[in-house]
Scaffold this active site. Sequence first.
Site, PDB file in Angstrom:
ATOM      1  N   TYR A 194     -11.251   3.726   0.900  1.00  0.00           N
ATOM      2  CA  TYR A 194     -10.202   2.799   0.480  1.00  0.00           C
ATOM      3  C   TYR A 194     -10.826   1.581  -0.222  1.00  0.00           C
ATOM      4  O   TYR A 194     -10.465   1.229  -1.336  1.00  0.00           O
ATOM      5  CB  TYR A 194      -9.420   2.290   1.704  1.00  0.00           C
ATOM      6  N   HIS A 220       0.828  -1.214   0.000  1.00  0.00           N
ATOM      7  CA  HIS A 220       0.000   0.000   0.000  1.00  0.00           C
ATOM      8  C   HIS A 220       0.862   1.264   0.000  1.00  0.00           C
ATOM      9  O   HIS A 220       0.677   2.159  -0.839  1.00  0.00           O
ATOM     10  CB  HIS A 220      -0.916  -0.029   1.231  1.00  0.00           C
ATOM     11  N   GLU A 221       1.810   1.326   0.899  1.00  0.00           N
ATOM     12  CA  GLU A 221       2.633   2.537   1.004  1.00  0.00           C
ATOM     13  C   GLU A 221       3.507   2.712  -0.239  1.00  0.00           C
ATOM     14  O   GLU A 221       3.684   3.831  -0.716  1.00  0.00           O
ATOM     15  CB  GLU A 221       3.498   2.497   2.271  1.00  0.00           C
ATOM     16  N   HIS A 254       1.607   4.259  -3.089  1.00  0.00           N
ATOM     17  CA  HIS A 254       1.376   5.703  -2.987  1.00  0.00           C
ATOM     18  C   HIS A 254       2.439   6.529  -3.715  1.00  0.00           C
ATOM     19  O   HIS A 254       2.213   7.695  -4.031  1.00  0.00           O
ATOM     20  CB  HIS A 254       1.346   6.146  -1.520  1.00  0.00           C
ATOM     21  N   GLU A 256      -6.183   6.805  -2.105  1.00  0.00           N
ATOM     22  CA  GLU A 256      -6.402   5.648  -1.236  1.00  0.00           C
ATOM     23  C   GLU A 256      -7.050   4.458  -1.949  1.00  0.00           C
ATOM     24  O   GLU A 256      -6.728   3.312  -1.652  1.00  0.00           O
ATOM     25  CB  GLU A 256      -7.224   6.061  -0.011  1.00  0.00           C
TER      26      GLU A 256
HETATM   27 ZN   LIG Z   1      -2.921   5.131   2.015  1.00  0.00          ZN
END
Ligand SMILES: [Zn+2]
Length: 425
Positions: free
Chosen positions: A359, A283-284, A287, A306
Amino acid sequence: MALKDSYLPAHGNAGYRVAHYDLDLDYKPIAARLSGRARLTVVAGVALTGLVLDLGTFKVDRVLVEGRPVRFTHGGGKLRVRAARPIAAGTRFTVEVRYVGTPRPIRTRAWGDLGWDQLADGAIVASQPIGAPSWFPCNDTVREKATYRITVTAPSPYTVVANGVLVDGKVGGSTTTWVYEQDVPMATYLATVQIGQYEELELTDGQPAAVPSRLVAKFAHDFGRQPAMVELFERLFGPYPFGQYSVVVTDDDLEVPIEAQGVSVFGANHVDGKRGFERLVAHELAHQWFGNSVGLADWRDIWLNEGFAAYAEWLWSEESGGATASAIATRTRVALLRQGQNIRIGDPGVDDMFDDRVYKRGALTLHTLRTVLGDAAFFSALREWTHTYRHRTATTDQFIAVAQRHTARPLAAFFQSWLYTGKLP
Ligand SMILES: [Zn+2]
């Protein structure tokens, strides 16, 4: 220039833009004392007699415009600077602010304390969305980006990680100075400094990590597949948008990991030696493409950050032999049906910006779009998106336009029902 953000209009200021931030900070972890000199390269958008910057609770010693001391007032999170003489539209000039104090996080009703935060032994910055003025004077708006040079002096046992590439360093008697350069544009909320007593490691692809020594073995296992994630995401989303990707693990627990530009920060609690939080590693990392390189023009479009990062978790799961994206989609749909269907994820409202449904439903929107477009067209649309808006900002309408170019089927009704209707399609 910068119109107000529709969700967070109290931050960000009109009339100018900042092209470059040169921050020179000295931090004493035990005293929790920060002294700073911020030199901003500013471009006047209109004729100015001064300008307003966002800055939290510090003692401001001096402000200089073009190297000469000027008058200023400071209060309510705003530093109001008067220029000695009028500044014509289009003029590029410098504003220097010298300030000192104990950094105080920016208090918010919806998200608690944001920004610079003292750890048990060191400090972190977690600014999303409006924490940046807790550590430097800025034009705190998501829709503008600037380049940065971040210099931090800290006691020598501490490691300092900031955005960009470490270009210089100097070990003094008891302190060490770290100089980082971020030469691609970055939003204020993604600027970061991480200070702690860390061991510096490298992953198999040479990317750096700073980790407490007690967690090194577990970290090696938990983040061991990050290089493979980078490969997958480059294949699906296009080239990694920055020069470097650093991971920091704090010695403290953190509620959630934090993305910054070219840096992600995890808590000690996210390293269990069992890859229990690998989905957050994906996830990170995602980004960096969605949120950091392709930034938001307005916080209303938060699903573009998100929803996409959440969908990247599913893609990694599928790639790494876990549940397929379509199995996760089915499961997510059931979960979303059980929750209130009263959120419009394309405009969730400021209090629900980080609601879990932004999300999950965001990811499900993308998965459904993938089934409509087919894999080839869907991933080609994602790559066009990251390529066209690389290091820029973008809106949901611009994403819809990119998606529409990849199918003959009209998508207006699709996005209307997924993004702007409470009831789940
Ligand atoms: Zn996030």
